[in-house]
Write an enzyme that holds these catalytic residues in place. Structure first.
Site, PDB file in Angstrom:
ATOM      1  N   HIS A  25    -207.250 -23.532 -21.501  1.00 26.70           N
ATOM      2  CA  HIS A  25    -208.151 -22.473 -21.036  1.00 26.70           C
ATOM      3  C   HIS A  25    -207.408 -21.152 -20.827  1.00 26.70           C
ATOM      4  CE1 HIS A  25    -206.399 -22.684 -17.000  1.00 26.70           C
ATOM      5  NE2 HIS A  25    -206.421 -23.998 -17.147  1.00 26.70           N
ATOM      6  N   GLU A 113    -209.028 -31.451 -15.868  1.00 23.56           N
ATOM      7  CA  GLU A 113    -207.717 -31.196 -15.275  1.00 23.56           C
ATOM      8  C   GLU A 113    -207.242 -32.403 -14.470  1.00 23.56           C
ATOM      9  OE1 GLU A 113    -204.819 -30.063 -15.118  1.00 23.56           O
ATOM     10  OE2 GLU A 113    -205.057 -27.990 -14.418  1.00 23.56           O
TER      11      GLU A 113
END
Length: 296
Positions: A25, A113
């Protein structure tokens, strides 16, 4: 015989994605200031303006790579972590692609994550991360969170689902199209994905560097049906990522290897564990008899 069947005979790997691309990201508020994690849940952390720009630039770069293919009938399928920062990254990347190029998008929780716990106390997290460095990045489990080993397990499950999607043609219905899978995820998750795919050891994982924001790793399909990082990326890039010369040699071997081949020169497949073992029964007998195995 119909045309599609003829193509299948000449291109036995036509149903496989041409590329599997891992994208981290863009810059997030947490990357800019870790204090953000003390008041905002990790999954709600947003991209910064710079992160949004990085994602748009990454989209342009990816589009240029794919559009330079000889086969102009390429398509993309996206997998994305459910975190806000990855979803926003995907939206910005998507600006570079026309809808006709996009087969679909799937939110995939298993590429999220690493869980660090709930709200993070800044000073406590600093101490915890120092402990992780001493303990080892792969096996250290964050209090109320995950270890990289835990991430490895769920990424392994995702890969099983990914192969089912490919085998059942859920993501690729037209063999005349080159399929590109793009996975928008997180730094550690991307490293674990590569570790699982290429069968890297824990020690090798420990030396890997985190991708920068909106950096990507391109695994490209070779003519024999194996994927390799070395088709698109240079030795210098892979060294910067933390790959050893032996790991880079393995990537180069994969460029031309046939699917299912075994790279006997990989030290971590055999010599890492059995470097003290004789190569053959004859050599073992010679050593026991005090002979060098050579004629006097």
């Amino acid at each position: 015989m119909t045309e599609p069947n003829q193509e299948a005979m000449h291109h036995p790997h036509h149903h496989l994605p041409k590329r599997i691309i891992l994208v981290r990201h863009g810059e997030s508020q947490g990357n800019l200031d870790t204090a953000a994690y003390t008041t905002t849940p990790d999954n709600k952390i947003q991209l910064t303006p710079s992160g949004l720009a990085q994602a748009r630039q990454a989209g342009n770069h990816l589009y240029n790579i794919l559009s330079n293919d000889e086969n102009k009938n390429w398509r993309v399928y996206f997998y994305v972590s459910p975190y806000d920062r990855t979803r926003s990254t995907l939206r910005e990347i998507g600006r570079s692609f026309k809808k006709e190029r996009i087969i679909g998008v799937r939110e995939e929780c298993r590429v999220r994550e690493q869980d660090f716990g709930n709200f993070q106390v800044k000073e406590r997290m600093k101490v915890i991360k120092e402990s992780r460095e001493r303990f080892g990045r792969f096996f250290y489990r964050f209090p109320e969170g995950e270890s990289a080993a835990d991430v490895f397990d769920r990424v392994s499950g995702f890969l099983e689902s990914l192969w089912r999607d490919i085998d059942m043609k859920r993501v690729h219905r037209d063999p005349s199209h080159d399929l590109n899978l793009i996975i928008v995820s997180h730094g550690l998750t991307c490293r674990v994905f590569l570790m699982k795919w290429f069968k890297w050891t824990v020690e090798q994982f420990e030396h890997l560097n985190n991708p920068g924001n909106c950096e990507f790793r391109i695994m490209q399909l070779g003519p024999g049906g194996e994927y390799s990082l070395a088709i698109h990326h240079t030795d210098e890039e892979m060294l910067e990522w933390g790959l050893s010369p032996e790991m880079i040699d393995d990537q180069k071997w994969r460029m031309h290897a046939n699917k299912g081949d075994w790279n006997e020169k990989c030290p971590w497949y055999l010599d890492e564990f059995f470097d003290h073992v004789a190569d053959s029964d004859t050599e073992s007998d010679d050593k026991e008899n005090g002979s060098s195995g050579m004629c006097d």
